[in-house]
Design an enzyme around this catalytic site. Sequence first.
Site, PDB file in Angstrom:
ATOM      1  N   LYS A 120     -16.446  11.455   8.958  1.00 43.27           N
ATOM      2  CA  LYS A 120     -15.507  11.051   7.901  1.00 43.27           C
ATOM      3  C   LYS A 120     -14.190  11.817   8.011  1.00 43.27           C
ATOM      4  O   LYS A 120     -13.126  11.264   7.704  1.00 43.27           O
ATOM      5  CB  LYS A 120     -16.117  11.278   6.519  1.00 43.27           C
ATOM      6  N   ARG A 133       2.354   5.052  15.089  1.00 46.84           N
ATOM      7  CA  ARG A 133       2.713   3.771  15.706  1.00 46.84           C
ATOM      8  C   ARG A 133       3.605   2.928  14.803  1.00 46.84           C
ATOM      9  O   ARG A 133       3.917   1.785  15.108  1.00 46.84           O
ATOM     10  CB  ARG A 133       1.443   2.998  16.054  1.00 46.84           C
ATOM     11  N   LYS A 135       2.984   1.519  12.003  1.00 45.28           N
ATOM     12  CA  LYS A 135       2.319   0.373  11.381  1.00 45.28           C
ATOM     13  C   LYS A 135       2.071   0.706   9.906  1.00 45.28           C
ATOM     14  O   LYS A 135       0.930   0.827   9.445  1.00 45.28           O
ATOM     15  CB  LYS A 135       1.016   0.055  12.118  1.00 45.28           C
ATOM     16  N   HIS A 143      -6.686   1.663   1.917  1.00 44.48           N
ATOM     17  CA  HIS A 143      -6.965   2.458   3.109  1.00 44.48           C
ATOM     18  C   HIS A 143      -6.966   3.953   2.780  1.00 44.48           C
ATOM     19  O   HIS A 143      -7.894   4.690   3.149  1.00 44.48           O
ATOM     20  CB  HIS A 143      -5.910   2.152   4.177  1.00 44.48           C
ATOM     21  N   HIS A 146      -9.927   4.938   0.373  1.00 43.58           N
ATOM     22  CA  HIS A 146     -11.210   4.902   1.079  1.00 43.58           C
ATOM     23  C   HIS A 146     -11.367   6.121   1.987  1.00 43.58           C
ATOM     24  O   HIS A 146     -12.414   6.787   1.990  1.00 43.58           O
ATOM     25  CB  HIS A 146     -11.301   3.613   1.891  1.00 43.58           C
ATOM     26  N   TYR A 183     -14.894  -3.797  17.426  1.00 46.27           N
ATOM     27  CA  TYR A 183     -13.798  -4.766  17.282  1.00 46.27           C
ATOM     28  C   TYR A 183     -12.463  -4.120  17.625  1.00 46.27           C
ATOM     29  O   TYR A 183     -11.652  -4.672  18.378  1.00 46.27           O
ATOM     30  CB  TYR A 183     -13.770  -5.325  15.863  1.00 46.27           C
ATOM     31  N   LYS A 200     -13.038 -11.075  12.922  1.00 49.53           N
ATOM     32  CA  LYS A 200     -12.444  -9.973  12.158  1.00 49.53           C
ATOM     33  C   LYS A 200     -12.764 -10.069  10.667  1.00 49.53           C
ATOM     34  O   LYS A 200     -13.170  -9.091  10.038  1.00 49.53           O
ATOM     35  CB  LYS A 200     -10.928  -9.957  12.363  1.00 49.53           C
ATOM     36  N   THR A 204     -15.059  -7.693   7.215  1.00 47.92           N
ATOM     37  CA  THR A 204     -14.763  -7.451   5.797  1.00 47.92           C
ATOM     38  C   THR A 204     -15.887  -7.989   4.908  1.00 47.92           C
ATOM     39  O   THR A 204     -16.260  -7.350   3.913  1.00 47.92           O
ATOM     40  CB  THR A 204     -13.433  -8.113   5.411  1.00 47.92           C
ATOM     41  N   GLN A 207     -18.637  -5.554   4.993  1.00 50.38           N
ATOM     42  CA  GLN A 207     -18.319  -4.393   4.163  1.00 50.38           C
ATOM     43  C   GLN A 207     -18.598  -4.678   2.692  1.00 50.38           C
ATOM     44  O   GLN A 207     -19.113  -3.823   1.965  1.00 50.38           O
ATOM     45  CB  GLN A 207     -16.861  -3.990   4.369  1.00 50.38           C
TER      46      GLN A 207
END
Length: 321
Positions: A120, A133, A135, A143, A146, A183, A200, A204, A207
């Site tokens: 983790k 990068r 992004k 994100h 989590h 993936y 993809k 989700t 999850q």
Amino acid sequence: MSGIFSFMDGYRHFMKTYTDPRTADWFLSGKLGHLVVILVSYVYFCTKAGPRYMKDRKPYELKTVIQIYNLIQVFASMYLVYEGIMGGWLHEYTFSCQPVIPGEKGMRMARAVWVYFMCKLVELLDTVFFVLRKKYNQVSYLHLYHHTLMPICAWIGVSFLPGGHGTLLGVINSFIHVIMYTYYFLSSLGPEFQKFLWWKKHVTILQMIQFCIIFYHNFQVLFRECSYPKFINFLLATQAAYFLYLFGCFYVNQYMKSQKKKRNQQLANEATHVASNGKLKDNGEVKANGDVTNGYVKSNEELENGSAKQNGYVENKAKVN
């Protein structure tokens, strides 16, 4: 000042009383201050320092680094699934209520919980790579929340409860990560592989199924006698419900609303293309180098000079979509 000293004394007493002696000396186990520094630094870098550092720089490619990282995550997650199953959930552990197994008998699961905690922490690099990068669209509230919360849950596990009921979360989560990082690895290999990665959105979905299982697994034990802290069950159940909500919102926005928007945009582009090659009548019929009647295009021979018919009507048999 006396209040601060009293708080610190209470904290030390709590940690000494409730920390599992088997894991007390393991790296970062029971060291809340170290974890807080790591997570605060992580959030600060990803939201402030990182974007400021990258402002006038080109994005780092990091292709090889990320490929190696993804492979490490795949194999680490496979190891955790195996250890979690063989260390308890295949034989001794029960779904309805599972206390922590003390002593040497439960050491295999305790070691797996510590490895899960380390994973983790390593997964914080996911966001660091996004920032380096550039992004930034990937660095969402979901994100960050989590990736910040999961090390806290894992730290509680390795420090106080290295085994027992809550470890099912780690087994299921690691299984999902095997698929997810596989993936990511295949996606990093380039367009020739990306065109085959149709699954993809199903990651989700998996999850969300994970959060449903974790919610039920911890919620049901609240109403029965079980030698496992009900507060931890309550925490895991509520967080699973909240994550289900967050991931559900992400799924709707990413795969349902966006797909509908793309379809509407495609239809609009087609209508614009047709209209640019002819006239759009008030009743919805289209003149495109001719006239449209009941979905068929009459040829230019009928429309020569606006009205002339040559040898009767000639109809083109290609329908207008």
